[in-house]
Design a protein around this motif. Structure first.
Motif, short mmCIF file in Angstrom:
data_model
loop_
_atom_site.label_atom_id
_atom_site.label_comp_id
_atom_site.label_asym_id
_atom_site.label_seq_id
_atom_site.Cartn_x
_atom_site.Cartn_y
_atom_site.Cartn_z
N GLN A 11 -12.70 -17.83 4.18
CA GLN A 11 -11.99 -16.69 5.33
C GLN A 11 -10.70 -16.99 5.40
O GLN A 11 -9.71 -16.67 6.11
CB GLN A 11 -13.25 -16.10 6.59
CG GLN A 11 -14.03 -15.40 5.85
CD GLN A 11 -15.72 -15.13 6.39
OE1 GLN A 11 -15.48 -15.58 7.35
NE2 GLN A 11 -16.01 -14.13 6.38
N ILE A 12 -11.24 -18.66 6.36
CA ILE A 12 -9.97 -19.36 6.79
C ILE A 12 -8.68 -19.62 5.73
O ILE A 12 -7.39 -19.17 6.59
CB ILE A 12 -9.93 -20.54 7.04
CG1 ILE A 12 -11.26 -20.61 8.80
CG2 ILE A 12 -8.76 -21.45 7.80
CD1 ILE A 12 -12.52 -21.88 8.96
N LYS A 13 -8.99 -19.13 4.39
CA LYS A 13 -7.54 -19.83 3.61
C LYS A 13 -7.15 -18.11 3.46
O LYS A 13 -5.63 -18.34 3.55
CB LYS A 13 -8.56 -20.58 2.29
CG LYS A 13 -8.61 -21.98 2.30
CD LYS A 13 -9.29 -22.23 1.07
CE LYS A 13 -9.43 -23.99 1.08
NZ LYS A 13 -10.06 -24.39 0.25
N THR A 14 -8.33 -17.07 3.40
CA THR A 14 -7.58 -16.19 3.39
C THR A 14 -6.73 -15.55 4.36
O THR A 14 -5.69 -15.34 4.08
CB THR A 14 -8.45 -15.33 2.90
OG1 THR A 14 -9.73 -15.38 1.24
CG2 THR A 14 -8.09 -13.63 2.36
N ASN A 15 -6.91 -16.01 5.47
CA ASN A 15 -6.07 -16.07 6.70
C ASN A 15 -5.08 -16.50 6.54
O ASN A 15 -3.76 -15.70 7.24
CB ASN A 15 -7.40 -15.90 8.33
CG ASN A 15 -8.23 -15.34 8.33
OD1 ASN A 15 -8.41 -13.61 7.80
ND2 ASN A 15 -9.01 -15.16 9.41
N SER A 16 -5.15 -17.71 6.15
CA SER A 16 -3.71 -18.59 6.04
C SER A 16 -3.06 -17.85 4.98
O SER A 16 -2.06 -17.47 5.33
CB SER A 16 -3.96 -19.98 5.82
OG SER A 16 -3.19 -20.28 5.92
N SER A 17 -3.21 -17.26 4.07
CA SER A 17 -2.66 -16.56 3.03
C SER A 17 -2.08 -15.15 3.84
O SER A 17 -0.82 -14.59 3.51
CB SER A 17 -3.12 -16.26 1.94
OG SER A 17 -3.92 -17.76 1.11
N VAL B 69 11.81 -11.58 14.33
CA VAL B 69 10.66 -10.84 14.29
C VAL B 69 10.16 -11.64 14.60
O VAL B 69 10.12 -12.98 13.75
CB VAL B 69 10.16 -9.68 13.06
CG1 VAL B 69 9.34 -9.69 12.65
CG2 VAL B 69 11.33 -8.93 12.42
N THR B 70 9.03 -11.66 15.22
CA THR B 70 7.83 -12.74 15.58
C THR B 70 6.61 -12.55 15.30
O THR B 70 6.07 -11.19 15.50
CB THR B 70 7.87 -13.14 17.20
OG1 THR B 70 7.65 -11.96 18.10
CG2 THR B 70 8.74 -13.78 17.21
N THR B 71 5.69 -13.40 14.60
CA THR B 71 4.10 -12.70 14.56
C THR B 71 3.86 -13.28 15.37
O THR B 71 3.22 -14.70 15.94
CB THR B 71 3.57 -12.94 13.32
OG1 THR B 71 3.73 -14.11 13.02
CG2 THR B 71 4.51 -12.44 12.34
N GLY B 72 2.41 -13.19 16.06
CA GLY B 72 1.91 -13.37 16.53
C GLY B 72 -0.16 -13.71 16.44
O GLY B 72 -0.41 -13.58 15.03
N GLU B 73 -0.99 -14.07 17.46
CA GLU B 73 -2.46 -14.18 16.83
C GLU B 73 -2.61 -13.47 16.53
O GLU B 73 -2.53 -11.76 16.93
CB GLU B 73 -3.02 -14.43 17.56
CG GLU B 73 -3.56 -16.45 18.18
CD GLU B 73 -4.49 -16.90 18.76
OE1 GLU B 73 -5.38 -15.68 18.63
OE2 GLU B 73 -4.08 -18.27 19.93
N GLY B 74 -4.06 -12.74 15.46
CA GLY B 74 -4.29 -11.55 14.80
C GLY B 74 -2.76 -10.92 14.03
O GLY B 74 -3.34 -10.00 13.16
N GLY B 75 -1.98 -11.68 13.99
CA GLY B 75 -1.01 -10.74 12.95
C GLY B 75 0.04 -9.91 13.69
O GLY B 75 0.70 -9.30 12.78
N ALA B 76 -0.21 -9.97 14.40
CA ALA B 76 0.76 -8.76 15.57
C ALA B 76 2.37 -8.55 15.85
O ALA B 76 2.50 -10.75 15.68
CB ALA B 76 0.25 -8.78 17.27
#
Length: 133
Positions: free
Chosen positions: A67-73, A104-111
């Motif tokens: 899951q951690i690898k998937t989130n990173s991808s 464009v910036t991305t924060g935690e959670g991909g926002a």
């Protein structure tokens, strides 16, 4: 097991947990396997742990690691896609804010948050319109 052996094991575990907490809050796959082997070596021979529990722990750890690898991808994909928005016009859902996207910036959670040429910011989400400038 003697009391001194228990004290030594407890002191060793305390030192490991203190150094681990300072270094990192995560455990990688190799560290997990080392912990598992150490646990097997030091278990009580009169009351061994059920092997299915070890397999369950290993499976759970593998799932979390995946899951951690998937989130990173996914974070990488979001960052790549966000770069394609620069130079386009963004309009907020209510139409009160509009302008050309300069960053464009991305924060935690991909926002994702778009910064417009006039300095205002728009959270990219439902209702926001993106068009070619």
């Amino acid at each position: 097991m003697s009391i001194s052996a228990v004290s030594a094991l407890s002191a060793s575990a305390s030192a490991v947990s203190t150094s681990s907490a300072k270094a990192s809050a995560t455990v990688d796959y190799n560290q997990y396997l080392n912990l598992l082997v150490t646990q097997l070596k030091n278990q009580d021979p009169t009351s061994p742990t059920d092997p299915t529990q070890y397999m369950s722990q290993l499976a759970s750890f593998s799932a979390v690691e995946q899951q951690i690898k998937t989130n990173s991808s996914l974070d990488s994909l979001i960052a790549t896609q966000a770069g394609t928005l620069i130079g386009r016009t963004a309009t907020s859902a209510d139409g009160s804010i509009s302008g050309i996207i300069v960053a464009v910036t991305t924060g935690e959670g991909g926002a994702a948050v778009a910064t417009l040429a006039n300095g205002s910011k728009i959270a990219l989400g439902s209702g926001v319109t993106i068009s070619i400038a």
